[in-house]
Scaffold this motif. Sequence first.
Motif, PDB file in Angstrom:
ATOM      1  N   VAL B 283       0.844  -1.195   0.000  1.00 45.62           N
ATOM      2  CA  VAL B 283       0.000   0.000   0.000  1.00 45.62           C
ATOM      3  C   VAL B 283       0.876   1.240   0.000  1.00 45.62           C
ATOM      4  CG1 VAL B 283      -1.970  -1.070   1.171  1.00 45.62           C
ATOM      5  CG2 VAL B 283      -0.230   0.082   2.517  1.00 45.62           C
ATOM      6  N   LEU B 284       0.392   2.238  -0.706  1.00 47.37           N
ATOM      7  CA  LEU B 284       1.001   3.563  -0.679  1.00 47.37           C
ATOM      8  C   LEU B 284       0.137   4.393   0.252  1.00 47.37           C
ATOM      9  CD1 LEU B 284       2.792   5.866  -1.779  1.00 47.37           C
ATOM     10  CD2 LEU B 284       1.238   6.040  -3.706  1.00 47.37           C
ATOM     11  N   ILE B 285       0.733   4.891   1.321  1.00 49.29           N
ATOM     12  CA  ILE B 285      -0.034   5.702   2.269  1.00 49.29           C
ATOM     13  C   ILE B 285       0.555   7.105   2.318  1.00 49.29           C
ATOM     14  CG2 ILE B 285       1.340   4.751   4.211  1.00 49.29           C
ATOM     15  CD1 ILE B 285      -1.075   5.243   6.017  1.00 49.29           C
ATOM     16  N   GLU B 286      -0.334   8.091   2.302  1.00 49.81           N
ATOM     17  CA  GLU B 286       0.135   9.470   2.483  1.00 49.81           C
ATOM     18  C   GLU B 286      -0.634  10.095   3.636  1.00 49.81           C
ATOM     19  OE1 GLU B 286       1.565  11.993  -0.723  1.00 49.81           O
ATOM     20  OE2 GLU B 286       0.036  13.447  -0.163  1.00 49.81           O
ATOM     21  N   VAL B 287       0.087  10.810   4.489  1.00 44.84           N
ATOM     22  CA  VAL B 287      -0.565  11.550   5.571  1.00 44.84           C
ATOM     23  C   VAL B 287      -0.258  13.034   5.391  1.00 44.84           C
ATOM     24  CG1 VAL B 287      -0.472   9.613   7.190  1.00 44.84           C
ATOM     25  CG2 VAL B 287       1.408  11.263   7.154  1.00 44.84           C
ATOM     26  N   GLY B 288      -1.222  13.858   5.696  1.00 45.73           N
ATOM     27  CA  GLY B 288      -1.032  15.321   5.631  1.00 45.73           C
ATOM     28  C   GLY B 288      -1.423  15.864   6.984  1.00 45.73           C
ATOM     29  N   LEU B 289      -0.466  16.361   7.722  1.00 50.52           N
ATOM     30  CA  LEU B 289      -0.675  16.631   9.143  1.00 50.52           C
ATOM     31  C   LEU B 289      -0.614  18.115   9.471  1.00 50.52           C
ATOM     32  CD1 LEU B 289       1.616  13.798  10.529  1.00 50.52           C
ATOM     33  CD2 LEU B 289      -0.847  13.750  10.229  1.00 50.52           C
ATOM     34  N   PRO B 290      -1.264  18.486  10.584  1.00 50.08           N
ATOM     35  CA  PRO B 290      -1.092  19.853  11.086  1.00 50.08           C
ATOM     36  C   PRO B 290       0.326  20.019  11.640  1.00 50.08           C
ATOM     37  CG  PRO B 290      -2.455  18.553  12.590  1.00 50.08           C
ATOM     38  CD  PRO B 290      -2.203  17.695  11.392  1.00 50.08           C
ATOM     39  N   LYS B 291       0.672  21.291  11.868  1.00 51.82           N
ATOM     40  CA  LYS B 291       2.043  21.623  12.296  1.00 51.82           C
ATOM     41  C   LYS B 291       2.524  20.832  13.501  1.00 51.82           C
ATOM     42  CE  LYS B 291       2.052  26.415  10.749  1.00 51.82           C
ATOM     43  NZ  LYS B 291       1.222  27.552  11.111  1.00 51.82           N
ATOM     44  N   ALA B 292       1.596  20.580  14.425  1.00 53.40           N
ATOM     45  CA  ALA B 292       2.006  19.990  15.694  1.00 53.40           C
ATOM     46  C   ALA B 292       2.415  18.523  15.574  1.00 53.40           C
ATOM     47  CB  ALA B 292       0.878  20.142  16.710  1.00 53.40           C
ATOM     48  N   MET B 293       2.217  17.908  14.412  1.00 49.72           N
ATOM     49  CA  MET B 293       2.574  16.491  14.286  1.00 49.72           C
ATOM     50  C   MET B 293       3.673  16.310  13.248  1.00 49.72           C
ATOM     51  SD  MET B 293      -1.140  14.592  14.471  1.00 49.72           S
ATOM     52  CE  MET B 293      -0.577  12.883  14.478  1.00 49.72           C
ATOM     53  N   ASN B 294       4.529  15.337  13.510  1.00 50.48           N
ATOM     54  CA  ASN B 294       5.644  15.041  12.613  1.00 50.48           C
ATOM     55  C   ASN B 294       5.298  13.815  11.759  1.00 50.48           C
ATOM     56  OD1 ASN B 294       8.012  13.690  11.679  1.00 50.48           O
ATOM     57  ND2 ASN B 294       9.205  15.098  12.954  1.00 50.48           N
ATOM     58  N   PRO B 295       5.253  13.980  10.438  1.00 45.57           N
ATOM     59  CA  PRO B 295       4.824  12.863   9.587  1.00 45.57           C
ATOM     60  C   PRO B 295       5.730  11.637   9.710  1.00 45.57           C
ATOM     61  CG  PRO B 295       5.014  14.900   8.300  1.00 45.57           C
ATOM     62  CD  PRO B 295       5.547  15.197   9.652  1.00 45.57           C
ATOM     63  N   ALA B 296       7.059  11.850   9.774  1.00 43.88           N
ATOM     64  CA  ALA B 296       7.963  10.702   9.862  1.00 43.88           C
ATOM     65  C   ALA B 296       7.702   9.923  11.150  1.00 43.88           C
ATOM     66  CB  ALA B 296       9.414  11.177   9.804  1.00 43.88           C
ATOM     67  N   ASP B 297       7.524  10.654  12.252  1.00 41.29           N
ATOM     68  CA  ASP B 297       7.216   9.994  13.521  1.00 41.29           C
ATOM     69  C   ASP B 297       5.897   9.232  13.437  1.00 41.29           C
ATOM     70  OD1 ASP B 297       9.456  11.178  14.478  1.00 41.29           O
ATOM     71  OD2 ASP B 297       8.435  12.609  15.807  1.00 41.29           O
ATOM     72  N   ALA B 298       4.891   9.892  12.858  1.00 42.79           N
ATOM     73  CA  ALA B 298       3.566   9.268  12.789  1.00 42.79           C
ATOM     74  C   ALA B 298       3.636   7.979  11.966  1.00 42.79           C
ATOM     75  CB  ALA B 298       2.560  10.239  12.181  1.00 42.79           C
ATOM     76  N   LEU B 299       4.344   8.019  10.841  1.00 40.18           N
ATOM     77  CA  LEU B 299       4.433   6.832   9.993  1.00 40.18           C
ATOM     78  C   LEU B 299       5.296   5.750  10.654  1.00 40.18           C
ATOM     79  CD1 LEU B 299       4.712   8.600   6.508  1.00 40.18           C
ATOM     80  CD2 LEU B 299       2.834   7.132   7.290  1.00 40.18           C
ATOM     81  N   GLU B 300       6.333   6.182  11.348  1.00 43.46           N
ATOM     82  CA  GLU B 300       7.190   5.243  12.090  1.00 43.46           C
ATOM     83  C   GLU B 300       6.365   4.489  13.143  1.00 43.46           C
ATOM     84  OE1 GLU B 300      10.803   3.618  12.166  1.00 43.46           O
ATOM     85  OE2 GLU B 300      10.653   5.580  11.199  1.00 43.46           O
ATOM     86  N   THR B 301       5.611   5.256  13.928  1.00 43.41           N
ATOM     87  CA  THR B 301       4.768   4.643  14.960  1.00 43.41           C
ATOM     88  C   THR B 301       3.753   3.688  14.333  1.00 43.41           C
ATOM     89  OG1 THR B 301       4.967   6.670  16.243  1.00 43.41           O
ATOM     90  CG2 THR B 301       3.214   5.158  16.896  1.00 43.41           C
ATOM     91  N   LEU B 302       3.143   4.133  13.243  1.00 45.69           N
ATOM     92  CA  LEU B 302       2.184   3.266  12.555  1.00 45.69           C
ATOM     93  C   LEU B 302       2.852   1.977  12.113  1.00 45.69           C
ATOM     94  CD1 LEU B 302      -0.574   2.764  11.156  1.00 45.69           C
ATOM     95  CD2 LEU B 302       0.350   3.934   9.142  1.00 45.69           C
ATOM     96  N   PHE B 303       4.019   2.104  11.500  1.00 44.35           N
ATOM     97  CA  PHE B 303       4.727   0.942  10.985  1.00 44.35           C
ATOM     98  C   PHE B 303       5.060  -0.030  12.121  1.00 44.35           C
ATOM     99  CE2 PHE B 303       8.762  -1.201   9.828  1.00 44.35           C
ATOM    100  CZ  PHE B 303       8.284  -1.947   8.771  1.00 44.35           C
TER     101      PHE B 303
END
Lengths: 470, 470
Positions: B283-303
């Motif tokens: 799957v190709l997943i894309e996240v678009g986050l508000p300033k207060a969240m870090n996309p790399a961290d969010a995807l890392e945690t998800l993974f």
Amino acid sequence: MLNALTEDHWAELQNLLPSDRFKPADARYLEEPRGRYHLSSGLVAQPRNTNEVSALVAFCNAQKIGIVPYGGGTGLVGGQVMVKGPAPLILSLEKMNAVRAVYPEENVLVAEAGVILADVQAAAQEVNRLFPLSLAAEGTARIGGNLATNAGGTGVLRYGNTRDLCLGVEAVLPNGEILNGLSRLRKNNTGYDVRHLLIGSEGTLGIITAAALKLSPRPARTGTAMLVVDNPKAALSLLALARDQIGESVSAFELIHKQGIDFLEETLPDVRRPFTVAPQWSVLIEVGLPKAMNPADALETLFETALERGLVSDGIIAQSQAQSDAFWSVREHIPEANRRIGSVSSHDISVPLGALAEFIDTAGHRIDKLGEFRINCFGHVGDGNLHYNVFPMPGRSRADHMNERDEIKRVVHDLVHELGGSVSAEHGVGRLKVDDLERYGDPAKLAAMRAIKTAIDPFGIMNPGAVLRT
Amino acid sequence: MLNALTEDHWAELQNLLPSDRFKPADARYLEEPRGRYHLSSGLVAQPRNTNEVSALVAFCNAQKIGIVPYGGGTGLVGGQVMVKGPAPLILSLEKMNAVRAVYPEENVLVAEAGVILADVQAAAQEVNRLFPLSLAAEGTARIGGNLATNAGGTGVLRYGNTRDLCLGVEAVLPNGEILNGLSRLRKNNTGYDVRHLLIGSEGTLGIITAAALKLSPRPARTGTAMLVVDNPKAALSLLALARDQIGESVSAFELIHKQGIDFLEETLPDVRRPFTVAPQWSVLIEVGLPKAMNPADALETLFETALERGLVSDGIIAQSQAQSDAFWSVREHIPEANRRIGSVSSHDISVPLGALAEFIDTAGHRIDKLGEFRINCFGHVGDGNLHYNVFPMPGRSRADHMNERDEIKRVVHDLVHELGGSVSAEHGVGRLKVDDLERYGDPAKLAAMRAIKTAIDPFGIMNPGAVLRT
């Protein structure tokens, strides 16, 4: 021309379906919440399933008898009470109150029309999901009525109107045919969207008997704050800032005017007020965040940035669920306080967001010219939807102003129309605003509506006189 | 019965409007992208404004001449090319390509029907907003056509279908009347939702000439990952987990099958493939986050959570925009690779999310029984929308299987129908799927559609033969 429902019809109907499906109407079917429309008597059918609805509608269509669909009876525009014309059958959906299925992994719930909104919410919560439609009458209103009127409420900002929460409908059309449209699909481009035509048509094109409803994940953590703003324009800038910082997670953003707080003090002194001195304007903001974000931090950051930019001058971030409940209690008791004061004229209007501040200013000036009044203007400001209510001064009553009522209404609605707004943002047209629709509605749209009505309901049996004049 | 557009009409039309509004149709108006429908000649009108559209439609209505509305011509179901019946007027909206207004503070943009989708996106970006409709043909498709077909694409998961991105429409109805419905309101319950009836009606009820479009804040930070999953069921569990952790900020979630990667290797070897060995499912997943969240961290945690739960076995989180672009390039080149291989049969279907894994399994088994094929199944899995395409084995061509094509289509569509799905998830009905609509559509819905069509367009001039048989 329609025929009145007679004793003979009544007897025939009781042969068609078991006799416990029928009863004389008691008081609750004969009057609506604001007491503007009332009847002395009527006959109610309470079908138990979609086939029974179909049989009743087919009978009335053959006999050219009007049908008034009845949900929870909480509508505010007289859509549920027909006072003019040949006696109709009142068709109540209240015995069709099953949640037919819940699909947590799909975020879908299928409910019959008669399920009370609060019960839909509870069924969603049971599987750790959210059904985000939320409004004052949720303990009484039924989902079929919410769909028929495309109800609004406090969740629209984040989750949309009722129509946005519905994937598919089952309905009985005026000829008695059953439309099987309980799709659970997110994407389906197979022909005209009859679902969206039925939603918001206020029972004039058919009877919604069940719906596939869209659920959402429950936000992991919520936070609430009351923030003091200088004026409505600052409130809108604050909302834009909140969305920049927090994204789609702003769940509610309600504008409150000092007048509402003063009315609370006057009529419901037990409701705790958050500020010692009521601010001229304040907003109630709620955020519902994913696990990775802390609501208190998010609201703190928002408050600090807003303070720097001069958008807010004071504020309280709720430190407990009890405090959050107290903030909501203020917002939710304002309509009750309004009722106790007794408005001369109430308006459920919307304008484009960019025109909102101008609306409030100009409406105030124009009403000033008509006399001395108190204005309580509050509501779902992020949707451009205000409840703009005009009250007598202390010591006077609404009865003293009955002669001015129509003029006030006209002044407010004319201004709304000038600004490209709507004279019925979330309550619908019903019987109360048929004149307004004719006055302010686009002629081509009205002509299309009439053509559709005639095509789908050639004898005009469905909720006669609601939305369109008979 | 309609009349053919003649030389005489042509001359009359040139008296009605300036003569540079008219021209003989060149090749692009006469064929659609997949080459299934083509004409040898035709006549095109290119009105410059809504009044000109109105004059043309009124003329054709009076003369009973068919009109085929034309946007960017990118539709995949033949809605833009009429090959049977009396010669129609091709009415192109391409000269109505102004962005009429942008209201950044309201998150609204008003565009004429002929604005190219990519230009709408760019106009939104100029004011730091997002118009989230995104699809392969966005450089050519025009917003009027996107609205007429209720286009889907990769942004639906987060932002909805095209209809969900439209606050109001201006349209010319079949009698030539102009519907002035360019509302910028979020809430407006004044009568039937004619907007939603026109959207998705594929030009058969009128011509959308302009629309008020809903913009969104641009997510402050985006992140992209390619994750390897065991099967489609695991992909859906991964999506549910992502939403629990990240909320509404999951912007895209696209399922990719090994077959698609293999086709890329075979036909477009320059497209960089993220994994050395192509995984069976990813799957190709894309996240678009508000300033207060870090996309790399969010995807890392998800993974990490997904790995613990056995939902993913491998994955790459993009470390740069270039890497993110490379992931998207894989997804976006799959349709082109498919074209180069040449499918026997292609299907734009949706099923309820809970039935998706069953659909893929069962469809595979049933097609196996028909012969040896390669299946590339990919798409917007979070919407339950799959592009399920059947290809010949290596060394054979689509021409070798022409006899089996109808049977394959029938097997796939029958299964979709059994599972409560849709045989046209995002492309519409056009002329290609009129039979399917009749076969699988709900009879009461079809009857209502026909009644509405007759009421709004009594002579049947609007896009004859599309959606409904003439």
